[in-house]
Design a protein around this motif. Structure first.
Motif, PDB file in Angstrom:
ATOM      1  N   MET A   1      -1.393  -3.883  11.032  1.00  0.00           N
ATOM      2  CA  MET A   1      -1.361  -2.778  11.987  1.00  0.00           C
ATOM      3  C   MET A   1      -0.622  -3.170  13.261  1.00  0.00           C
ATOM      4  O   MET A   1      -0.495  -4.352  13.582  1.00  0.00           O
ATOM      5  CB  MET A   1      -2.791  -2.343  12.329  1.00  0.00           C
ATOM      6  CG  MET A   1      -3.606  -1.890  11.137  1.00  0.00           C
ATOM      7  SD  MET A   1      -5.279  -1.349  11.583  1.00  0.00           S
ATOM      8  CE  MET A   1      -6.013  -2.917  12.080  1.00  0.00           C
TER       9      MET A   1
ATOM     10  N   THR B   1      -2.475 -10.678  11.474  1.00  0.00           N
ATOM     11  CA  THR B   1      -3.396  -9.973  10.585  1.00  0.00           C
ATOM     12  C   THR B   1      -4.359 -10.943   9.918  1.00  0.00           C
ATOM     13  O   THR B   1      -5.534 -10.632   9.716  1.00  0.00           O
ATOM     14  CB  THR B   1      -2.607  -9.182   9.519  1.00  0.00           C
ATOM     15  OG1 THR B   1      -1.752  -8.242  10.168  1.00  0.00           O
ATOM     16  CG2 THR B   1      -3.538  -8.429   8.586  1.00  0.00           C
TER      17      THR B   1
ATOM     18  N   GLY C   1       2.589   1.061   4.137  1.00  0.00           N
ATOM     19  CA  GLY C   1       2.361  -0.230   4.789  1.00  0.00           C
ATOM     20  C   GLY C   1       1.941  -1.317   3.821  1.00  0.00           C
ATOM     21  O   GLY C   1       2.216  -1.258   2.615  1.00  0.00           O
TER      22      GLY C   1
ATOM     23  N   PHE D   1      -1.067  -4.894   3.264  1.00  0.00           N
ATOM     24  CA  PHE D   1      -2.353  -5.469   3.638  1.00  0.00           C
ATOM     25  C   PHE D   1      -2.505  -6.857   3.041  1.00  0.00           C
ATOM     26  O   PHE D   1      -1.794  -7.230   2.095  1.00  0.00           O
ATOM     27  CB  PHE D   1      -3.507  -4.570   3.180  1.00  0.00           C
ATOM     28  CG  PHE D   1      -3.602  -4.387   1.670  1.00  0.00           C
ATOM     29  CD1 PHE D   1      -4.436  -5.194   0.900  1.00  0.00           C
ATOM     30  CD2 PHE D   1      -2.849  -3.412   1.030  1.00  0.00           C
ATOM     31  CE1 PHE D   1      -4.521  -5.030  -0.472  1.00  0.00           C
ATOM     32  CE2 PHE D   1      -2.920  -3.229  -0.349  1.00  0.00           C
ATOM     33  CZ  PHE D   1      -3.762  -4.045  -1.111  1.00  0.00           C
TER      34      PHE D   1
ATOM     35  N   ALA E   1       0.852  -1.178   0.000  1.00  0.00           N
ATOM     36  CA  ALA E   1       0.000   0.000   0.000  1.00  0.00           C
ATOM     37  C   ALA E   1       0.896   1.239   0.000  1.00  0.00           C
ATOM     38  O   ALA E   1       2.113   1.121   0.202  1.00  0.00           O
ATOM     39  CB  ALA E   1      -0.900   0.000   1.236  1.00  0.00           C
TER      40      ALA E   1
ATOM     41  N   ALA F   1      -0.690   1.703  10.739  1.00  0.00           N
ATOM     42  CA  ALA F   1      -0.085   0.857   9.713  1.00  0.00           C
ATOM     43  C   ALA F   1       1.390   0.612  10.015  1.00  0.00           C
ATOM     44  O   ALA F   1       2.113   1.532  10.406  1.00  0.00           O
ATOM     45  CB  ALA F   1      -0.241   1.501   8.344  1.00  0.00           C
TER      46      ALA F   1
ATOM     47  N   GLN G   1      -7.363  -6.255   4.599  1.00  0.00           N
ATOM     48  CA  GLN G   1      -7.089  -6.067   6.024  1.00  0.00           C
ATOM     49  C   GLN G   1      -5.675  -5.543   6.172  1.00  0.00           C
ATOM     50  O   GLN G   1      -4.702  -6.219   5.820  1.00  0.00           O
ATOM     51  CB  GLN G   1      -7.241  -7.371   6.804  1.00  0.00           C
ATOM     52  CG  GLN G   1      -6.828  -7.280   8.262  1.00  0.00           C
ATOM     53  CD  GLN G   1      -7.681  -6.306   9.062  1.00  0.00           C
ATOM     54  OE1 GLN G   1      -8.895  -6.456   9.134  1.00  0.00           O
ATOM     55  NE2 GLN G   1      -7.043  -5.313   9.662  1.00  0.00           N
ATOM     56  N   ALA G   2      -5.539  -4.311   6.686  1.00  0.00           N
ATOM     57  CA  ALA G   2      -4.228  -3.690   6.845  1.00  0.00           C
ATOM     58  C   ALA G   2      -3.422  -4.381   7.940  1.00  0.00           C
ATOM     59  O   ALA G   2      -3.981  -4.880   8.920  1.00  0.00           O
ATOM     60  CB  ALA G   2      -4.392  -2.211   7.175  1.00  0.00           C
TER      61      ALA G   2
END
Length: 223
Positions: free
Chosen positions: A87, A107, A64, A66, A61, A93, A84-85
């Protein structure tokens, strides 16, 4: 082609677990129980990670990375992808180059629960902060109420962890006990571990009531 099931109302209040208090409070249904609900009420459907063009699983992204998560039925039917990021413990992120294997597995567990809510409506009431119905039959309210009081919020959460995860969490618990009575430092150490909600709940079961109370107070003071 399989129909996409509607699982709204399947999850019930007795499956919900809580950890902490105040700003450190969280309500959730752990991933193992979510997966069991899928097996029972949506047989044939399993979560699946959508690969990148390079055949990896971590998508890049602007800031970050996902995962793309969907569900596949045994007949080949697939659902739309849900991102789904990756995190950290503060829901920020994680920089792409700093994402670890542990971040990805955490995640994945968080993401398929979210995707199940979005796709099937499973436990969507909890995500929307709506009350869940009791899972007990209504013919004997007194007996049901008595049964509810016997259920602890953390019942089963330790057992739901893998042996590897249990060993990892026990080391954290031991380190916390070594740091105590400096609750503020212990709380910072726990947050630095980037634990999932179900892992925090499992860790909570390894700490005595005095330590838990001190950690809650430290978190409330820092908030």
């Amino acid at each position: 082609m399989a129909d996409i099931p509607n699982l709204v109302g399947i999850a019930h209040a007795e499956l919900v677990e809580k950890i902490g208090g105040g700003n450190f409070s969280a309500s959730y249904i752990n991933w193992a129980r979510t997966m069991n609900l899928l097996r029972q009420h949506a047989p044939g459907w399993m979560p699946e990670l959508v690969p990148t063009a390079e055949c990896g699983i971590l998508h890049r992204a602007p800031a970050g990375g996902f995962l793309l998560i969907r569900f596949r039925h045994s007949d080949g039917t697939v659902t739309p992808e849900v991102p789904q990021a990756v995190m950290d413990s503060r829901n920020n992120a994680v920089a792409f180059d700093k994402i670890t294997a542990r971040d990805i597995t955490d995640t994945h567990r968080r993401g398929f629960c979210m995707a199940a809510a979005l796709t099937f409506g499973l436990a969507s009431e909890l995500w929307a902060k709506m009350p869940l119905e009791s899972g007990f039959p209504a013919e004997d309210d007194d007996a049901a109420a008595k049964s509810v009081t016997q259920i602890k919020p953390t019942d089963g959460v330790w057992e739901a962890q893998s042996e590897e995860s249990q060993a990892f969490l026990q080391k954290i618990a031991d380190a916390v006990m070594d740091i105590m009575p400096d609750a503020k430092e212990a709380m910072s150490y726990i947050e630095s571990q980037n634990l999932e909600t179900d892992e925090k709940a499992a860790l909570w079961t390894r700490l005595d009531s005095k330590t838990r109370a001190a950690l809650k107070a430290a978190h409330k003071e820092a908030a």
